[in-house]
Design an enzyme around this catalytic site. Structure first.
Site, PDB file in Angstrom:
ATOM      1  N   SER A  71      36.799  38.126  44.639  1.00 14.48           N
ATOM      2  CA  SER A  71      36.750  38.365  43.193  1.00 14.48           C
ATOM      3  C   SER A  71      36.110  39.680  42.793  1.00 14.48           C
ATOM      4  O   SER A  71      36.116  40.013  41.599  1.00 14.48           O
ATOM      5  CB  SER A  71      36.041  37.205  42.498  1.00 14.48           C
ATOM      6  OG  SER A  71      36.865  36.061  42.513  1.00 14.48           O
ATOM      7  N   GLY A 309      27.252  43.969  39.078  1.00 15.53           N
ATOM      8  CA  GLY A 309      27.904  43.722  40.359  1.00 15.53           C
ATOM      9  C   GLY A 309      28.937  42.631  40.253  1.00 15.53           C
ATOM     10  O   GLY A 309      29.364  42.248  39.156  1.00 15.53           O
ATOM     11  N   HIS A 310      29.316  42.108  41.396  1.00 11.64           N
ATOM     12  CA  HIS A 310      30.255  40.991  41.456  1.00 11.64           C
ATOM     13  C   HIS A 310      30.239  40.449  42.873  1.00 11.64           C
ATOM     14  O   HIS A 310      29.922  41.173  43.825  1.00 11.64           O
ATOM     15  CB  HIS A 310      31.678  41.411  41.076  1.00 11.64           C
ATOM     16  CG  HIS A 310      32.459  40.355  40.360  1.00 11.64           C
ATOM     17  ND1 HIS A 310      32.917  39.211  40.987  1.00 11.64           N
ATOM     18  CD2 HIS A 310      32.850  40.255  39.068  1.00 11.64           C
ATOM     19  CE1 HIS A 310      33.556  38.458  40.098  1.00 11.64           C
ATOM     20  NE2 HIS A 310      33.527  39.060  38.926  1.00 11.64           N
ATOM     21  N   ASP A 311      30.550  39.174  43.014  1.00 11.45           N
ATOM     22  CA  ASP A 311      30.729  38.550  44.321  1.00 11.45           C
ATOM     23  C   ASP A 311      32.194  38.159  44.482  1.00 11.45           C
ATOM     24  O   ASP A 311      32.954  38.123  43.509  1.00 11.45           O
ATOM     25  CB  ASP A 311      29.860  37.300  44.465  1.00 11.45           C
ATOM     26  CG  ASP A 311      28.374  37.598  44.402  1.00 11.45           C
ATOM     27  OD1 ASP A 311      28.005  38.774  44.579  1.00 11.45           O
ATOM     28  OD2 ASP A 311      27.597  36.659  44.175  1.00 11.45           O
ATOM     29  N   GLY A 312      32.567  37.835  45.712  1.00 16.20           N
ATOM     30  CA  GLY A 312      33.932  37.384  45.973  1.00 16.20           C
ATOM     31  C   GLY A 312      33.958  36.363  47.086  1.00 16.20           C
ATOM     32  O   GLY A 312      33.278  36.530  48.106  1.00 16.20           O
ATOM     33  N   GLY A 316      37.176  31.336  53.605  1.00 18.64           N
ATOM     34  CA  GLY A 316      36.299  31.634  54.729  1.00 18.64           C
ATOM     35  C   GLY A 316      35.697  33.013  54.738  1.00 18.64           C
ATOM     36  O   GLY A 316      35.074  33.407  55.731  1.00 18.64           O
TER      37      GLY A 316
END
Length: 474
Positions: A71, A309-312, A316
């Site tokens: 993401s 920011g952002h995470d994804g 897995g």
């Protein structure tokens, strides 16, 4: 900004720390990237690789290997949308249906009022976790948008924040309409090429040109490769970009420079780069993702400083990106399995303390340890909450509360997890924590009501309406 004297980033130290912490948290392979802007374009960039791409083959990760950034892709898609706003091809308040006449929802009046801004800040009310597979052709986004017509909104427009994957295929389709190119090609022309990205891409045939990381899931015998490589092409604008840490840092550097590349080519107007970071909406839960949202970026308050920011997360694989604009600093971590959130929390805590003298927001911890999970089915149902992807059931009596998580969605080639039960521990009024098996960090779930009186659970960033029971806010 910290005023301490800057020392060179010690690559050997961080190589050792990445290796030690990845081993501690069972992460098969990872890349760590640290960027610090310098005067006159003399930037300091550190890229470190660790472990293997696939435990089945033993192929080593190197700094040129590509991981799925999940993401974090959303910020890349948002950047291209803002570049179209810069060109006057649309505005943030343009109704989506004005550009995409094929777009509709089960509530047509609601759909007609959704704007580009609502998609970018996740306040559209669209049920966000519909991972519909519409094939492999270049019409995947058009077909995905058409498939939303039977979907009912989960909350009133703009009434709350609910993380919405489904909004980004809509934004990708807008990009296609306004550029005349499929989303994949538009991203290459308008973002990868200006930034000089050499490995970023969206399709598996592009990834195999480089060493591509494979996701892993936990197994009693250790990490096991997942049966499929990536998510469906229809969800590309929400999470399909693959890249190496160097490419992610180049994207971050452009934003830190106010929309310009190192060579001075402008990707975004300075005002657009700034508005993407600016506060747009608060989150009901400040501990899962961030305390607020901009347009694309998540906003974090760490020790009195503002970061974005952002995470994804894909199948897995997990990725993390944080920018500290005041210090010209960006840090990214790309992983392919294990307890990646635990690795992030510990490693980023060390990196930001050492490099920027900034303390990461600590992970939430419960007021008291919860009791064991047992006989949950025999406890009364207090409330059930549901969206397209999950059903959450809270059962309990007195101080004993149990959360039952039931996966409803299904990714192609991956079976939903069986129902999981967790004891809830109090965090603050209306908020609780649970800890998934094998994970050190706690996960929040918040219960709240809108002004309308409708009750919701906020979990994983999603607002899930009450569908059964009395709820936890009465």
């Amino acid at each position: 900004m910290s005023t301490h004297t800057q020392r060179p980033i010690d690559i050997d130290h961080w190589r050792e720390r990445l290796a030690a912490l990845a081993e501690r948290h069972g992460v098969p392979g990872a890349q760590l990237g640290i960027l610090r802007l310098g005067a006159d374009g003399d930037d300091e960039v550190v890229e470190i690789a660790h472990g293997v791409l696939n435990v089945g083959t033993g192929h080593a990760v190197d700094t040129g290997s590509v991981f799925q950034i999940g993401s974090i892709t959303k910020v890349w898609t948002a950047t291209v949308v803002l570049s179209l706003v810069d060109e006057g091809l649309l505005s943030l308040d343009t109704p989506v249906a004005e550009t995409l006449p094929e777009f509709d929802l089960a509530d047509s009046e609601h759909a007609a009022r959704i704007t580009v801004r609502h998609l970018l800040n996740h306040t559209s009310g669209i049920d966000g976790d519909m991972f519909t597979d519409t094939g492999r052709g270049d019409d995947v986004l058009h077909r995905y948008v058409e498939g939303l017509r039977d979907s009912a909104p989960i909350h009133p427009l703009g009434a709350t924040f609910s993380y919405c994957n489904a909004g980004f295929p809509l934004l990708g389709r807008i990009i296609e309409e306004l550029t005349g190119s499929v989303w994949d090609q538009a991203m290459r022309e308008r973002l990868y090429s200006p930034l000089g990205l050499t490995r970023a891409g969206t399709l598996p045939e592009e990834a195999v040109l480089h060493g591509a990381a494979v996701g892993h899931v936990a197994d009693p015998a250790g990490a096991v490769p997942v049966p499929v490589w990536g998510i469906t092409r229809s969800m590309g604008p929400a999470g399909l970009v693959h890249a190496n840490a160097g490419d992610v840092l180049a994207f971050a550097a452009m934003h830190l420079r106010g929309g310009s590349t190192a060579g001075g080519e402008r990707v975004l107007a300075p005002e657009s780069a700034e508005i993407m970071r600016r506060h747009s909406v608060d989150l009901p839960d400040p501990d899962t993702l961030g305390d607020s949202w901009g347009l694309g970026w998540i906003r974090y308050g760490w020790g009195g400083y503002r970061l974005v920011g952002h995470d994804g997360n894909t199948i897995g694989q997990s990725a993390f990106l944080r920018l500290f604009p005041e210090a010209g600093l960006a840090v990214t971590l790309l992983t392919n399995g294990g307890q990646a959130k635990d690795l992030y929390q510990e490693l980023y805590g060390e990196v930001f303390e050492e490099v920027a003298r900034v303390r990461i927001r600590p992970a939430p911890t419960p007021v008291a340890e919860p009791g064991p999970v047992s006989d949950a089915e025999d406890l009364p149902l207090l409330g059930a909450y549901r969206n397209a992807g999950q059903r959450l059931e809270v059962r309990g009596r007195g101080e004993r509360l149990v959360l039952r998580v039931i996966d409803l969605g299904k990714l192609v080639g991956v079976e939903p997890e069986p129902p999981r039960e967790h004891s809830l521990a109090p965090l603050r009024e209306g908020a609780y924590l649970f800890r998934p098996e094998g994970q050190r960090t706690w996960v929040p779930v918040t219960f709240y009501a809108l002004e309308s009186g409708h009750e919701y659970a906020h979990s994983g960033g999603r607002a899930m309406p009450l569908v059964e029971g009395e709820g936890l806010t009465r």
